[in-house]
Scaffold this motif. Structure first.
Motif, PDB file in Angstrom:
ATOM      1  N   LYS A 242      -1.518   7.780  -1.794  1.00  0.00           N
ATOM      2  CA  LYS A 242      -1.298   8.329  -3.128  1.00  0.00           C
ATOM      3  C   LYS A 242      -1.589   9.951  -3.048  1.00  0.00           C
ATOM      4  O   LYS A 242      -1.252  10.796  -3.659  1.00  0.00           O
ATOM      5  CB  LYS A 242      -2.519   7.700  -3.583  1.00  0.00           C
TER       6      LYS A 242
ATOM      7  N   ASP B 273      -8.785   3.992  -8.183  1.00  0.00           N
ATOM      8  CA  ASP B 273      -7.738   2.998  -7.450  1.00  0.00           C
ATOM      9  C   ASP B 273      -7.431   3.093  -6.031  1.00  0.00           C
ATOM     10  O   ASP B 273      -6.873   2.501  -5.216  1.00  0.00           O
ATOM     11  CB  ASP B 273      -6.464   3.204  -8.182  1.00  0.00           C
ATOM     12  N   ILE B 274      -8.496   3.925  -5.305  1.00  0.00           N
ATOM     13  CA  ILE B 274      -8.344   4.439  -3.722  1.00  0.00           C
ATOM     14  C   ILE B 274      -9.061   3.285  -3.282  1.00  0.00           C
ATOM     15  O   ILE B 274     -10.084   2.847  -3.273  1.00  0.00           O
ATOM     16  CB  ILE B 274      -9.029   5.491  -3.557  1.00  0.00           C
TER      17      ILE B 274
ATOM     18  N   ALA C 280      -3.710   3.830  -1.953  1.00  0.00           N
ATOM     19  CA  ALA C 280      -3.852   3.172  -3.187  1.00  0.00           C
ATOM     20  C   ALA C 280      -2.582   1.979  -3.110  1.00  0.00           C
ATOM     21  O   ALA C 280      -1.920   1.876  -2.123  1.00  0.00           O
ATOM     22  CB  ALA C 280      -3.618   4.147  -4.623  1.00  0.00           C
ATOM     23  N   GLN C 281      -2.854   1.046  -3.918  1.00  0.00           N
ATOM     24  CA  GLN C 281      -1.726  -0.065  -4.096  1.00  0.00           C
ATOM     25  C   GLN C 281      -1.097   0.189  -4.956  1.00  0.00           C
ATOM     26  O   GLN C 281      -0.972   0.658  -6.033  1.00  0.00           O
ATOM     27  CB  GLN C 281      -2.846  -1.317  -4.792  1.00  0.00           C
TER      28      GLN C 281
ATOM     29  N   GLU D 244      -5.689   9.540   1.258  1.00  0.00           N
ATOM     30  CA  GLU D 244      -6.285   8.502   0.341  1.00  0.00           C
ATOM     31  C   GLU D 244      -4.835   7.440   0.068  1.00  0.00           C
ATOM     32  O   GLU D 244      -3.784   7.853  -0.198  1.00  0.00           O
ATOM     33  CB  GLU D 244      -6.802   8.892  -0.806  1.00  0.00           C
TER      34      GLU D 244
ATOM     35  N   GLN E  47       0.738  -1.218  -0.145  1.00  0.00           N
ATOM     36  CA  GLN E  47      -0.019  -0.042  -0.053  1.00  0.00           C
ATOM     37  C   GLN E  47       0.783   1.071   0.086  1.00  0.00           C
ATOM     38  O   GLN E  47       1.936   1.248   0.417  1.00  0.00           O
ATOM     39  CB  GLN E  47      -0.896   0.140   1.202  1.00  0.00           C
TER      40      GLN E  47
END
Length: 350
Positions: free
Chosen positions: A288, A320-321, A345-346, A343, A285
């Protein structure tokens, strides 16, 4: 490429909206009550600053610098485990880019308060405060230890407003895009507010900020307390090559600027806010998006509390969050000093 540009455009619009949810004061457009001379000065300067060429700077993500910042934040002597965090190829922790790209400006070209004046308005707007900003990382191309970086800085907006008392404020927005050998990696946006250096008006405004006590809207899921010592502020100033006197010179902060003590840096506060989340991320993770507002000052030797609250994913967030948080800082009186959103994201593997 088109989809990336569209996504970033949507993010910019969302960021602008998010940053407006907690204004430190109430503002209105500049009116005829403002001094015509001041309005003319700012209008002329605005026209020139928006046309100013993009400032290009270069730096390299060095492991030693990161270890120095790590022990500045944690106050512990580095161990072998700490050093391993910053081996070549390791991810650069979000917001740690402030330790790089030192302003290459000689002392004679700094303001009287030690601050660099590259994007600052002219006199009489010489008093400044950090108003807010944000950071966006590229999950497909995050910055890593050992990489060479290129940063492009430009002024994106100048907004002149008045508060209810009629004080004129100049909000200067900057965008700093950082690239590595693979392209765009991170965008840092920041807004500084400049005011006329009129002693009476300035002290009245600072008094409002100090007394203001806006309370948090939620109960935190996780908290941690930070003790901002004089050594912490000095070391962070040194690492970021920030010579602004309000952060390390008590006599100046107190006698000249009228604060009770040295101020904690806005980027330093933001870094502490993000660390409490970064250190608890699951493998793969990445933070972002981060957006924040500075609401009131924090001072040396006055402990403050970092708070986080897990929040729901909403349709306006990018696809993508995978997780989101509210983050905020409470001063010793329980009032809000800084507030923002994060937030998650991956990370996208190449």
């Amino acid at each position: 490429m088109t989809s990336i540009l569209l996504a970033r455009s949507r993010h910019a619009l969302r960021a602008s909206s998010a940053l407006s949810f907690r204004q430190p004061l109430t503002f209105r457009p500049l009116s005829s009550t403002a001094s015509p001379s001041s309005a003319d000065i700012i209008a002329e300067w605005t026209a020139s600053i928006l046309k100013k060429p993009v400032l290009i700077e270069r730096d390299t993500i060095r492991s030693q610098t990161l270890q120095q910042l790590a022990m500045t934040l944690s106050k512990e002597t580095p161990t072998s485990a700490t050093a391993a965090m910053f081996k070549k190829g390791a991810l650069l922790p979000v917001n740690w880019h402030h330790a790089f790209f030192p302003p290459m400006i000689g002392e004679n070209d700094l303001g009287k308060d030690g601050y660099e004046m590259t994007h600052a308005p002219p006199a009489p707007f010489l008093a400044r405060m950090w108003a807010g900003g944000g950071v966006e990382q590229n999950p497909a191309n995050p910055l890593r230890v050992g990489q060479d970086m290129l940063m492009k800085t430009k002024c994106t907006n100048v907004d002149v407003k008045q508060n209810r008392s009629g004080d004129v404020m100049v909000f200067v927005s900057l965008e700093k895009q950082i690239e590595n050998e693979h392209g765009w990696a991170l965008t840092d946006t920041r807004t500084l507010v400049y005011m006329e250096k009129d002693e009476n008006n300035l002290q009245a405004l600072k008094s409002k900020l100090v007394k203001r006590k806006c309370l948090a809207r939620r109960e935190a899921d996780r908290t941690t307390v930070v003790h901002p010592t004089a050594i912490l502020l000095f070391r962070y100033s040194a690492l970021s090559f920030n010579s602004h006197l309000i952060h390390y010179e008590h006599q100046y902060a107190n006698k000249v600027e009228g604060y009770p003590g040295c101020l904690v840096h806005g980027p330093l506060t933001s870094t502490f806010m993000l660390e409490i989340l970064r250190q608890n991320l699951k493998p793969g993770q990445i933070i972002k998006n981060y957006r924040y507002r500075a609401l009131s000052p924090l001072y040396v030797d006055q402990p403050f509390k970092i708070c986080t609250k897990n929040t729901a994913i909403v349709p306006t967030m990018e696809a993508d969050i995978i997780d989101s948080y509210e983050v905020w800082v409470e001063n010793p009186e329980g009032g809000l000093a800084m507030s923002g959103t994060v937030e998650i994201a991956q990370e996208l593997k190449a």
